[in-house]
Design a protein around this motif. Structure first.
Motif, PDB file in Angstrom:
ATOM      1  N   LEU A   1       0.766  -1.285   0.061  1.00 55.01           N
ATOM      2  CA  LEU A   1      -0.036  -0.017  -0.095  1.00 55.01           C
ATOM      3  C   LEU A   1       0.930   1.234  -0.016  1.00 55.01           C
ATOM      4  O   LEU A   1       1.808   1.224   0.497  1.00 55.01           O
ATOM      5  CB  LEU A   1      -0.910  -0.064   1.260  1.00 55.01           C
ATOM      6  CG  LEU A   1      -1.871  -1.106   1.414  1.00 55.01           C
ATOM      7  CD1 LEU A   1      -2.618  -0.950   2.606  1.00 55.01           C
ATOM      8  CD2 LEU A   1      -2.780  -1.234   0.176  1.00 55.01           C
ATOM      9  N   THR A   2       0.556   2.233  -0.524  1.00 56.15           N
ATOM     10  CA  THR A   2       1.046   3.734  -0.563  1.00 56.15           C
ATOM     11  C   THR A   2       0.537   4.543   0.635  1.00 56.15           C
ATOM     12  O   THR A   2      -0.475   3.976   1.297  1.00 56.15           O
ATOM     13  CB  THR A   2       0.617   4.164  -1.937  1.00 56.15           C
ATOM     14  OG1 THR A   2      -0.532   4.647  -1.936  1.00 56.15           O
ATOM     15  CG2 THR A   2       1.355   3.796  -3.244  1.00 56.15           C
ATOM     16  N   ALA A   3       1.022   5.427   1.110  1.00 62.57           N
ATOM     17  CA  ALA A   3       0.593   6.255   1.832  1.00 62.57           C
ATOM     18  C   ALA A   3      -0.767   7.101   1.719  1.00 62.57           C
ATOM     19  O   ALA A   3      -1.577   7.071   2.611  1.00 62.57           O
ATOM     20  CB  ALA A   3       1.476   7.343   1.982  1.00 62.57           C
ATOM     21  N   SER A   4      -1.170   7.065   0.219  1.00 65.34           N
ATOM     22  CA  SER A   4      -2.490   7.595   0.198  1.00 65.34           C
ATOM     23  C   SER A   4      -3.490   6.467   0.483  1.00 65.34           C
ATOM     24  O   SER A   4      -4.658   6.751   0.520  1.00 65.34           O
ATOM     25  CB  SER A   4      -2.396   7.717  -1.618  1.00 65.34           C
ATOM     26  OG  SER A   4      -1.687   8.615  -2.151  1.00 65.34           O
ATOM     27  N   ALA A   5      -3.197   5.264   0.190  1.00 62.89           N
ATOM     28  CA  ALA A   5      -4.058   4.224   0.464  1.00 62.89           C
ATOM     29  C   ALA A   5      -4.473   4.201   1.971  1.00 62.89           C
ATOM     30  O   ALA A   5      -5.455   3.993   2.337  1.00 62.89           O
ATOM     31  CB  ALA A   5      -3.513   2.693   0.267  1.00 62.89           C
ATOM     32  N   ASP A   6      -3.480   4.475   3.007  1.00 56.50           N
ATOM     33  CA  ASP A   6      -3.614   4.286   4.364  1.00 56.50           C
ATOM     34  C   ASP A   6      -4.624   5.674   4.595  1.00 56.50           C
ATOM     35  O   ASP A   6      -5.763   5.652   5.399  1.00 56.50           O
ATOM     36  CB  ASP A   6      -2.433   4.784   5.102  1.00 56.50           C
ATOM     37  CG  ASP A   6      -2.557   4.580   6.281  1.00 56.50           C
ATOM     38  OD1 ASP A   6      -3.147   3.616   6.754  1.00 56.50           O
ATOM     39  OD2 ASP A   6      -2.053   5.451   7.448  1.00 56.50           O
ATOM     40  N   ALA A   7      -4.415   6.743   4.028  1.00 53.02           N
ATOM     41  CA  ALA A   7      -5.140   7.938   4.089  1.00 53.02           C
ATOM     42  C   ALA A   7      -6.649   7.630   3.804  1.00 53.02           C
ATOM     43  O   ALA A   7      -7.630   7.984   4.205  1.00 53.02           O
ATOM     44  CB  ALA A   7      -4.752   9.281   3.506  1.00 53.02           C
ATOM     45  N   PHE A   8      -6.696   7.026   2.386  1.00 58.07           N
ATOM     46  CA  PHE A   8      -8.006   6.661   1.847  1.00 58.07           C
ATOM     47  C   PHE A   8      -8.846   5.799   2.686  1.00 58.07           C
ATOM     48  O   PHE A   8      -9.910   5.931   3.036  1.00 58.07           O
ATOM     49  CB  PHE A   8      -7.750   6.213   0.503  1.00 58.07           C
ATOM     50  CG  PHE A   8      -9.073   5.455  -0.086  1.00 58.07           C
ATOM     51  CD1 PHE A   8      -9.703   6.181  -0.466  1.00 58.07           C
ATOM     52  CD2 PHE A   8      -9.263   4.353  -0.190  1.00 58.07           C
ATOM     53  CE1 PHE A   8     -11.106   5.978  -1.164  1.00 58.07           C
ATOM     54  CE2 PHE A   8     -10.291   3.532  -0.753  1.00 58.07           C
ATOM     55  CZ  PHE A   8     -11.315   4.443  -1.130  1.00 58.07           C
ATOM     56  N   SER A   9      -8.122   4.812   3.267  1.00 59.16           N
ATOM     57  CA  SER A   9      -8.781   3.901   4.118  1.00 59.16           C
ATOM     58  C   SER A   9      -9.454   4.384   5.479  1.00 59.16           C
ATOM     59  O   SER A   9     -10.443   4.152   5.905  1.00 59.16           O
ATOM     60  CB  SER A   9      -8.225   2.523   4.394  1.00 59.16           C
ATOM     61  OG  SER A   9      -7.161   2.892   5.362  1.00 59.16           O
TER      62      SER A   9
END
Length: 87
Positions: free
Chosen positions: A73-81
């Motif tokens: 996962l990218t950092a964007s995925a963590d923020a998205f989740s």
């Protein structure tokens, strides 16, 4: 490209994201086994998630032969989740 609207991910893509979040870095075969789907189905979802900027690929060499593609996962995925869960 779907980067401007990451909220439009499918249920299958969400399952792949969840798997990567729980397991961390892994290969297509491991994701497919975990989700009980084909490797081609996983590759299709990963390509869409990579285009959305939620997943990244790293090539790892393990001795002789082709390098292995490892997904994470990218950092964007963590923020998205966190956003999609309402946190």
């Amino acid at each position: 490209m779907r980067m401007d609207k990451p909220a439009l991910i499918s249920a299958a893509e969400r399952r792949v994201l969840t798997c990567l979040k729980l397991v961390g870095r892994c290969e297509v075969k491991a994701i497919a086994r975990s989700l009980r789907v084909t490797t081609m189905a996983v590759r299709y979802q990963l390509a869409a998630l990579e285009n959305a900027g939620l997943v990244e690929t790293t090539l790892e060499r393990r001795g002789v032969g082709r390098p292995h593609c490892v997904y994470s996962l990218t950092a964007s995925a963590d923020a998205f989740s966190r956003r999609s869960m309402g946190r």
